[in-house]
Design a protein around this motif. Structure first.
Motif, PDB file in Angstrom:
ATOM      1  N   THR A  32     -81.564 -49.137 -43.274  1.00 32.62           N
ATOM      2  CA  THR A  32     -80.659 -50.099 -42.605  1.00 32.62           C
ATOM      3  C   THR A  32     -81.754 -51.530 -42.754  1.00 32.62           C
ATOM      4  O   THR A  32     -81.029 -52.505 -42.704  1.00 32.62           O
ATOM      5  CB  THR A  32     -80.417 -50.130 -41.142  1.00 32.62           C
ATOM      6  N   CYS A  35     -81.053 -54.193 -45.419  1.00 32.00           N
ATOM      7  CA  CYS A  35     -80.019 -55.484 -45.377  1.00 32.00           C
ATOM      8  C   CYS A  35     -80.622 -56.615 -44.751  1.00 32.00           C
ATOM      9  O   CYS A  35     -79.981 -57.727 -44.848  1.00 32.00           O
ATOM     10  CB  CYS A  35     -78.875 -55.074 -44.495  1.00 32.00           C
ATOM     11  N   SER A 115     -76.934 -56.037 -36.995  1.00 33.99           N
ATOM     12  CA  SER A 115     -76.995 -55.094 -38.042  1.00 33.99           C
ATOM     13  C   SER A 115     -76.801 -53.633 -37.890  1.00 33.99           C
ATOM     14  O   SER A 115     -77.278 -53.104 -37.003  1.00 33.99           O
ATOM     15  CB  SER A 115     -78.838 -55.225 -38.353  1.00 33.99           C
ATOM     16  N   PHE A 116     -75.571 -53.245 -38.523  1.00 39.04           N
ATOM     17  CA  PHE A 116     -75.002 -51.855 -38.086  1.00 39.04           C
ATOM     18  C   PHE A 116     -74.539 -51.669 -36.649  1.00 39.04           C
ATOM     19  O   PHE A 116     -74.623 -50.507 -36.378  1.00 39.04           O
ATOM     20  CB  PHE A 116     -76.062 -50.794 -38.652  1.00 39.04           C
ATOM     21  N   SER A 145     -72.656 -53.674 -42.312  1.00 35.41           N
ATOM     22  CA  SER A 145     -72.166 -52.316 -41.903  1.00 35.41           C
ATOM     23  C   SER A 145     -71.974 -51.435 -43.286  1.00 35.41           C
ATOM     24  O   SER A 145     -71.979 -52.109 -44.297  1.00 35.41           O
ATOM     25  CB  SER A 145     -70.717 -52.418 -41.085  1.00 35.41           C
ATOM     26  N   TRP A 146     -71.926 -50.198 -43.023  1.00 39.71           N
ATOM     27  CA  TRP A 146     -71.720 -49.315 -44.049  1.00 39.71           C
ATOM     28  C   TRP A 146     -70.412 -49.549 -44.939  1.00 39.71           C
ATOM     29  O   TRP A 146     -69.259 -50.202 -44.256  1.00 39.71           O
ATOM     30  CB  TRP A 146     -71.885 -47.972 -43.694  1.00 39.71           C
ATOM     31  N   ALA A 265     -74.166 -50.932 -48.448  1.00 39.81           N
ATOM     32  CA  ALA A 265     -73.603 -51.573 -47.030  1.00 39.81           C
ATOM     33  C   ALA A 265     -72.944 -53.029 -47.402  1.00 39.81           C
ATOM     34  O   ALA A 265     -73.316 -53.551 -48.444  1.00 39.81           O
ATOM     35  CB  ALA A 265     -74.862 -51.845 -46.212  1.00 39.81           C
TER      36      ALA A 265
END
Length: 276
Positions: A32, A35, A115-116, A145-146, A265
């Motif tokens: 993560t 990103c 973030s996610f 996000s994915w 992502a």
């Protein structure tokens, strides 16, 4: 799908466990974190900007913002994540709070990032509207996000394995579609309703590097909430078949002495109009 009121409780209880926060940090955190440059670029962050990192987890994004001399605050609904962030980055302010009810007055921040975190809130529209509220006019918002399931193999193959050899219907409280946020049309509708303009998306080709198939399975089982809960509620025979399926799949991603699993992502950015 109607989101169950207990979805928040389920997610909150899961992410509030120290062991889970640590496992996510050790395994998926490395993915993560890929990103972060894209997120900070999307909000055009510069020195002196005041930035809120919503769903900050272990604090990586806030720390990166601090490094470029922005004034960063991190917020997460998990006390365990906030503790981890404070231990790692004691010079940054981290607080416990809800993305759907931010504890700030309106027009406080030059930038808000997430973030996610979007797949873990029960009502993403509320989270988007709250981010809009606390932004100054002309402020910028971005989330990562994915990507949709067909691209994000690392997560979708877990659910494919369960569909093939077990059951997804194991009594979890219903929540929003995990992969919706990687769809720019969904993002544009959601952020547009909140008042945002100039909505755009950039795909990041993130990869999860794992030393072995077992390491991947262990990371999913110990460092996620929803996927781990679905796995843990399978009967032993089905679980063994699921693990076998995943081992076989991961072997197909052998690369450079380990395994490189695709985890792309989408970074979505948006702008709060000047006159608002």
């Amino acid at each position: 799908m109607i989101v169950s009121d207990t979805f928040w409780d389920f997610e909150h209880a899961g992410w509030n466990r120290d062991a889970l926060a640590t496992s996510y940090h050790q395994h998926l955190g490395e993915v993560t974190a890929g990103c972060i440059p894209g997120l900070l670029q999307a909000v055009k962050l510069k020195a002196g900007d005041k930035i809120l990192d919503v769903a900050c987890g272990a604090g990586y994004v806030a720390a990166a913002a601090h490094k470029v001399s922005a004034e960063a605050i991190g917020l997460d609904f998990s006390a365990a994540q906030v503790r981890l962030a404070r231990q790692t980055y004691p010079h940054i302010r981290f607080i416990e709070g809800d993305a759907e009810a931010l504890p700030f007055a309106e027009k406080q921040f030059d930038a808000v990032v997430n973030s996610f975190g979007m797949p873990h809130v029960p009502h993403p529209q509320r989270a988007a509207t709250e981010s809009f509220r606390v932004l100054k006019p002309d402020g910028r918002f971005a989330y990562a996000s994915w990507c949709e399931a067909s691209k994000c193999i690392g997560i979708s193959m877990v659910y494919d394995a369960i569909r093939e050899h077990g059951s997804l219907d194991v009594g979890l409280p219903p929540g929003p579609n995990f992969f919706s946020y990687g769809d720019l049309k969904f993002a544009s509708d959601m952020l547009g309703r909140a008042g945002f303009r100039d909505i755009s998306g950039t795909e990041l080709p993130l990869v999860w590097r794992v030393p072995s198939p077992e390491a991947f399975i262990e990371a999913i089982s110990s460092g996620t909430v929803r996927a781990a809960a679905v796995l843990n509620r399978q009967n032993p025979a089905n679980l063994e078949n699921i693990r076998h399926y995943l081992r076989k799949m991961i072997l197909g991603f052998e690369h450079d002495g380990g395994f490189a699993v695709p985890m792309p992502a989408l970074v979505v950015s948006a702008h709060k109009p000047m006159h608002h």
